[in-house]
Design an enzyme around this catalytic site. Structure first.
Site, PDB file in Angstrom:
ATOM      1  N   TYR A  68       0.812  -1.225   0.000  1.00  0.00           N
ATOM      2  CA  TYR A  68       0.000   0.000   0.000  1.00  0.00           C
ATOM      3  C   TYR A  68       0.839   1.266   0.000  1.00  0.00           C
ATOM      4  O   TYR A  68       0.301   2.357  -0.116  1.00  0.00           O
ATOM      5  CB  TYR A  68      -0.906   0.030   1.235  1.00  0.00           C
ATOM      6  CG  TYR A  68      -1.926  -1.069   1.284  1.00  0.00           C
ATOM      7  CD1 TYR A  68      -2.959  -1.145   0.349  1.00  0.00           C
ATOM      8  CD2 TYR A  68      -1.868  -2.050   2.266  1.00  0.00           C
ATOM      9  CE1 TYR A  68      -3.894  -2.158   0.399  1.00  0.00           C
ATOM     10  CE2 TYR A  68      -2.804  -3.068   2.323  1.00  0.00           C
ATOM     11  CZ  TYR A  68      -3.817  -3.113   1.385  1.00  0.00           C
ATOM     12  OH  TYR A  68      -4.739  -4.116   1.435  1.00  0.00           O
ATOM     13  N   HIS A 120      -4.071   6.253  -0.734  1.00  0.00           N
ATOM     14  CA  HIS A 120      -4.545   6.178   0.648  1.00  0.00           C
ATOM     15  C   HIS A 120      -3.406   6.305   1.663  1.00  0.00           C
ATOM     16  O   HIS A 120      -3.667   6.414   2.857  1.00  0.00           O
ATOM     17  CB  HIS A 120      -5.282   4.852   0.858  1.00  0.00           C
ATOM     18  CG  HIS A 120      -6.599   4.969   1.545  1.00  0.00           C
ATOM     19  ND1 HIS A 120      -7.302   6.151   1.683  1.00  0.00           N
ATOM     20  CD2 HIS A 120      -7.362   4.039   2.156  1.00  0.00           C
ATOM     21  CE1 HIS A 120      -8.431   5.926   2.320  1.00  0.00           C
ATOM     22  NE2 HIS A 120      -8.482   4.657   2.638  1.00  0.00           N
ATOM     23  N   ASN A 156      -9.116   1.763   8.347  1.00  0.00           N
ATOM     24  CA  ASN A 156     -10.467   1.787   8.907  1.00  0.00           C
ATOM     25  C   ASN A 156     -10.516   1.651  10.422  1.00  0.00           C
ATOM     26  O   ASN A 156     -11.586   1.786  11.017  1.00  0.00           O
ATOM     27  CB  ASN A 156     -11.323   0.705   8.251  1.00  0.00           C
ATOM     28  CG  ASN A 156     -11.543   0.990   6.778  1.00  0.00           C
ATOM     29  OD1 ASN A 156     -11.216   2.064   6.270  1.00  0.00           O
ATOM     30  ND2 ASN A 156     -12.088   0.023   6.073  1.00  0.00           N
ATOM     31  N   ASN A 180     -12.861   6.913   5.833  1.00  0.00           N
ATOM     32  CA  ASN A 180     -13.082   5.911   6.881  1.00  0.00           C
ATOM     33  C   ASN A 180     -12.079   6.004   8.031  1.00  0.00           C
ATOM     34  O   ASN A 180     -12.418   5.705   9.175  1.00  0.00           O
ATOM     35  CB  ASN A 180     -13.069   4.503   6.293  1.00  0.00           C
ATOM     36  CG  ASN A 180     -14.297   4.229   5.463  1.00  0.00           C
ATOM     37  OD1 ASN A 180     -15.351   4.815   5.677  1.00  0.00           O
ATOM     38  ND2 ASN A 180     -14.176   3.341   4.494  1.00  0.00           N
TER      39      ASN A 180
END
Length: 187
Positions: A14, A19, A66, A112
């Site tokens: 990631y 993000h 999240n 989120n």
């Protein structure tokens, strides 16, 4: 004491995604403070620096986006921090790519990670620095977009935005007035 939190996802796959703008900006903030991410505490990777004799922590929650609120809540409790001693840096799909926007408070919007922080801490009155990621030319679902990698041709734009976000966070940690930091870095 001051806490800078950069939101993202901890796995290497990631790291270069939209993000993870918060993680990247947190790395830039740590570099400005000459601090290294050496310890893991409160479900976060933490770097410790100092400004004018005051401790400044830079944290990257390891809980995944999240559940970021768990780490923030634990760090706040451990170090007895107030909302005025915290700034959160994160990506924002609602802003055009490369834009930086600082706000003193607000809702989670579509994010989120912010939703988790607000739910876990029960507060909305803390500074946040948003890094815009929306590309009008891309038309895919948000969840797919935020987890996709930044295009090479946009790398410099996002690198500069993360750098500006980090500079703004460090300015807040120095005790600069929020309205002055907003005037200098928003846009």
């Amino acid at each position: 004491m001051f806490l800078i939190v950069g939101l993202g996802n901890p796995e290497e796959k990631y790291f270069k995604t939209f993000h993870n703008m918060g993680f990247l900006a947190a790395g830039d903030a740590a570099a400005l403070l000459n601090a290294k991410f050496k310890k893991k505490e409160c479900e976060a990777s933490v770097a410790e620096g100092h400004l004018g004799g005051e401790k400044v922590l830079v944290a990257r929650p390891l809980t995944y986006m999240n559940a970021s609120g768990r780490a923030v809540k634990q760090l706040m409790a451990r170090y007895k921090l107030t909302p005025e001693e915290i700034v959160v840096i994160y990506d924002d799909y609602d802003l055009p790519k490369g834009h930086v926007r600082i706000r003193p408070s607000g809702s989670a919007g579509t994010h989120n990670g912010m939703r988790s922080i607000i739910a876990e801490t029960g507060m909305t009155e803390f500074a946040r620095i948003r890094i815009g990621i929306r590309d009008e030319a891309v038309n895919i679902p948000i969840i797919n977009y935020v987890l996709s990698e930044v295009k090479k041709e946009d790398y410099d734009l996002f690198s500069a935005a993360c750098g500006r976000a980090a500079e703004a966070a460090v300015a807040l940690a120095k005790g600069e007035r929020l309205d002055l930091v907003m005037n200098r870095y928003n846009g």
